[in-house]
Design an enzyme around this catalytic site. Structure first.
Site, short mmCIF file in Angstrom:
data_model
loop_
_atom_site.label_atom_id
_atom_site.label_comp_id
_atom_site.label_asym_id
_atom_site.label_seq_id
_atom_site.Cartn_x
_atom_site.Cartn_y
_atom_site.Cartn_z
N ASP A 114 0.81 -1.23 0.00
CA ASP A 114 0.00 0.00 0.00
C ASP A 114 0.84 1.27 0.00
O ASP A 114 0.43 2.31 0.53
CB ASP A 114 -0.97 0.01 1.20
CG ASP A 114 -1.85 -1.22 1.22
OD1 ASP A 114 -2.22 -1.69 0.13
OD2 ASP A 114 -2.15 -1.72 2.33
N LYS A 124 1.85 2.15 -5.04
CA LYS A 124 2.42 1.61 -6.29
C LYS A 124 1.48 1.86 -7.47
O LYS A 124 1.92 2.25 -8.55
CB LYS A 124 2.66 0.08 -6.16
CG LYS A 124 3.61 -0.29 -5.04
CD LYS A 124 3.70 -1.79 -4.84
CE LYS A 124 2.45 -2.45 -4.33
NZ LYS A 124 2.07 -2.13 -2.95
N GLY A 173 -4.50 -4.44 -3.67
CA GLY A 173 -5.53 -3.43 -3.89
C GLY A 173 -4.82 -2.14 -4.26
O GLY A 173 -4.08 -1.58 -3.46
N HIS A 174 -4.99 -1.71 -5.50
CA HIS A 174 -4.26 -0.54 -5.99
C HIS A 174 -5.28 0.53 -6.39
O HIS A 174 -6.08 0.32 -7.29
CB HIS A 174 -3.39 -0.92 -7.19
CG HIS A 174 -2.40 -2.00 -6.88
ND1 HIS A 174 -1.79 -2.77 -7.84
CD2 HIS A 174 -1.91 -2.45 -5.70
CE1 HIS A 174 -0.98 -3.64 -7.26
NE2 HIS A 174 -1.03 -3.47 -5.97
N GLN A 183 2.01 -6.03 -3.28
CA GLN A 183 2.45 -6.14 -1.88
C GLN A 183 3.74 -5.32 -1.68
O GLN A 183 3.96 -4.37 -2.42
CB GLN A 183 2.66 -7.60 -1.46
CG GLN A 183 1.37 -8.40 -1.30
CD GLN A 183 0.78 -8.89 -2.61
OE1 GLN A 183 1.46 -9.50 -3.41
NE2 GLN A 183 -0.49 -8.62 -2.84
P1 GDP Z 1 -0.71 0.24 -3.52
O1 GDP Z 1 -1.29 -1.03 -3.02
O2 GDP Z 1 0.74 0.35 -3.28
O3 GDP Z 1 -1.07 0.53 -4.96
O4 GDP Z 1 -1.37 1.40 -2.65
P2 GDP Z 1 -2.94 1.53 -2.31
O5 GDP Z 1 -3.62 2.04 -3.52
O6 GDP Z 1 -3.46 0.31 -1.67
O7 GDP Z 1 -2.87 2.60 -1.15
C1 GDP Z 1 -2.39 3.89 -1.35
C2 GDP Z 1 -3.54 4.87 -1.05
O8 GDP Z 1 -3.03 6.17 -0.91
C3 GDP Z 1 -4.55 4.97 -2.18
O9 GDP Z 1 -5.82 5.26 -1.61
C4 GDP Z 1 -4.07 6.13 -3.01
O10 GDP Z 1 -5.12 6.80 -3.69
C5 GDP Z 1 -3.50 7.02 -1.95
N1 GDP Z 1 -2.32 7.80 -2.35
C6 GDP Z 1 -1.30 7.45 -3.19
N2 GDP Z 1 -0.36 8.41 -3.19
C7 GDP Z 1 -0.79 9.37 -2.35
C8 GDP Z 1 -0.24 10.61 -1.89
O11 GDP Z 1 0.86 11.01 -2.26
N3 GDP Z 1 -0.97 11.32 -0.99
C9 GDP Z 1 -2.18 10.90 -0.53
N4 GDP Z 1 -2.82 11.67 0.35
N5 GDP Z 1 -2.73 9.75 -0.94
C10 GDP Z 1 -2.03 8.99 -1.81
P1 IMO Z 2 -0.91 -4.26 -2.19
O1 IMO Z 2 -0.48 -4.76 -3.54
C1 IMO Z 2 -0.98 -4.74 2.14
C2 IMO Z 2 -0.90 -8.83 3.67
C3 IMO Z 2 -2.13 -9.30 4.42
C4 IMO Z 2 -1.48 -10.25 5.40
C5 IMO Z 2 -0.38 -10.90 4.58
C6 IMO Z 2 -0.75 -12.26 3.99
O2 IMO Z 2 -2.20 -3.52 -2.19
O3 IMO Z 2 0.22 -3.51 -1.55
P2 IMO Z 2 -2.26 -12.94 1.92
O4 IMO Z 2 -3.73 -12.78 1.70
O5 IMO Z 2 -1.42 -12.31 0.88
O6 IMO Z 2 -1.87 -14.37 2.18
O7 IMO Z 2 -1.99 -12.18 3.31
O8 IMO Z 2 -0.09 -9.99 3.53
N1 IMO Z 2 -1.15 -8.30 2.31
C7 IMO Z 2 -1.13 -7.01 1.99
N2 IMO Z 2 -0.97 -5.92 2.77
N3 IMO Z 2 -1.11 -4.59 0.79
C8 IMO Z 2 -1.24 -5.68 0.01
O9 IMO Z 2 -1.21 -5.60 -1.34
C9 IMO Z 2 -1.30 -6.95 0.60
N4 IMO Z 2 -1.46 -8.20 0.12
C10 IMO Z 2 -1.35 -9.02 1.17
O10 IMO Z 2 -2.77 -8.24 5.05
O11 IMO Z 2 -0.87 -9.53 6.44
MG MG Z 3 -2.83 -1.69 -1.77
#
Ligand code: GDP
Ligand code: IMO
Ligand code: MG
Length: 404
Positions: free
Chosen positions: A13, A16, A40-41, A221
């Protein structure tokens, strides 16, 4: 032409998805190589948010192409739902999405095992069947994505696997067994997915590479969730670090030009496991609130804490990171003091304190637009880690991105 590997350096999270979307050009090819719909992106473009789990984040740019490599585990149902969601948002995947014939399938019994086992083991998985699906891959009994094309030919194999899963469910996990016949009938409904998207992605990657296309390899991840290098056993079941791209897509390490490591300006973690810089006070609440720190896949609150530079230094070596991106700098805008862990005393973090900038960064377009104290924070990170910070993200939108 360049090839860029985008890797999360923390526990996922890091943003990416946002950065992959921002880097995607019309001619880009974006490839996933590990994980599944546990990812989850969230991508925000023109005020609209898209949440992707399985399909690469390049899909938002209508002219780019997206590949899912052999290292990814595929839930046909999740794939169907995501394609539907994209269609509803006016985004077509036709002739733009290519999925390796070799991807192992996630079966309903994998999901049931994952969820039943997590009640005992308390890893806090996403409950998507990821771990059990990878176990079957390593155990050489996976059903592959291309098997959907001719399920009759693997019917016996499938029923044997389901029988094995049902024994695990009923005899070891005290859970209900699932009906193999229903699973078989349901799988037949997904044959069209394999007809539409299954292909030899090894050949495709080679073609795109030789054609001189820009290629982005999108990690899911984060490095500290890596099955080998992460905080085992509180990890995911794939290699999330840079090495995963070669095995999970079929591209030699020599063909990767840049390795872009992404870290938040602080740290978060979803699920159980160690987190030395975790905060439990009002600062954690503020970071969680301003950063909207809730998992995009499960909706669980993310645990929040200070940046751990000591841990980042280690994963930078593992990934051979060439450039850094720091995201969510804006989330720290209001803080009076910001800490970053630079060492450990036994297992207690040793912090360096920074004066907060206490002004908004969300409209900054250039590094020099950032408040002085924010610049100092970034420069310290860069100096400590010995890798240039070339991208800074100051908001969720595509245009809230500073390139240095
Ligand atoms: P990922 O799994 O690495 O793709 O990240 P996620 O999408 O799960 O989580 C990142 C969250 O932060 C998302 O809700 C994005 O919309 C948000 N986000 C990404 N970059 C920024 C930033 O620079 N500032 C803020 N406030 N939110 C951001
Ligand atoms: P993105 O791509 C954050 C974590 C789960 C748990 C561990 C194992 O959005 O960064 P799993 O279901 O993969 O066997 O769970 O990994 N986990 C993540 N945490 N972002 C993710 O993906 C994750 N995918 C798995 O919360 O701790
Ligand atoms: Mg994510």
């Amino acid at each position: 032409m360049t090839t860029t590997l985008v890797i999360g350096l923390q526990w996922g999270d890091e943003g990416k998805g946002k950065i992959v979307d921002a880097l995607t050009k019309d001619s880009s090819v974006v490839c996933r190589f590990q994980g599944g719909h546990n990812a989850g992106h969230t991508i925000k473009v023109d005020g609209e948010s898209h949440v992707l789990h399985l399909v690469p984040s390049g899909i938002i740019n209508p002219k780019s192409k997206c590949l899912i490599g052999n290292g990814v585990v595929i839930s046909p149902q999740a794939l169907e739902e995501e394609i539907q969601m994209l269609n509803n948002a006016g985004i077509s995947v036709e002739n733009r999405l290519f999925i390796s014939a070799k991807c192992p399938l996630i079966l309903p019994t994998h999901v049931a095992i994952d969820q039943a086992r997590d009640k005992q083991e308390n890893i806090g998985t996403t409950g998507r069947g990821i771990g059990p699906a990878y176990e079957d891959k390593v155990g050489r009994r996976s059903i592959k994505f291309s098997d959907l094309l001719d399920l009759m030919s693997i019917k016996e194999k499938l029923f044997n696997i389901l029988d094995f899963h049902n024994k695990v469910l009923t005899k070891l996990l005290n859970a209900e067994e699932l009906d193999p016949q229903i699973i078989f009938t349901d799988l037949k409904k997904f044959q069209y997915l394999a007809k539409s998207y299954s292909c030899n992605t090894n050949e495709l990657v080679e073609d795109f590479y030789k054609n001189g296309d820009d290629i982005i390899f999108e990690g899911a991840q984060g490095s500290m969730l890596d099955i080998d290098h992460g905080t085992y056993p509180f990890v995911t079941s794939s290699n999330t670090t840079a090495g995963g791209v070669s095995s999970g897509l079929g591209i030699g390490p020599k063909f990767i030009d840049n390795i872009l490591g992404i870290s938040k300006a602080y740290t978060t973690r979803v699920g159980e496991g160690p987190f030395p810089t975790e905060l439990f006070d009002s600062t954690a609440e503020e970071i969680s609130r301003i950063g909207n720190e809730f998992g995009a896949t499960t909706g669980r609150p993310r645990r929040c804490g200070w940046l751990d530079l000591k841990a980042l230094r280690e994963v930078i070596f593992i990934n051979s990171v060439t450039t850094l991106c720091i995201t969510k700098l804006d989330v720290l805008d209001n803080l009076e003091t910001i800490n970053a862990c630079i060492d450990y005393d036994q297992s207690t973090p040793v912090y360096k304190s920074f004066t907060g900038w206490q002004s908004s960064t969300v409209n900054c377009n250039k590094f020099s637009d950032l408040p002085k104290c924010a610049q100092e924070y970034i420069l310290y990170i860069e100096d400590f880690l010995g890798v240039p910070v070339n991208i800074i993200s100051v908001g969720p939108s595509r245009n809230q991105t500073i390139y240095r």
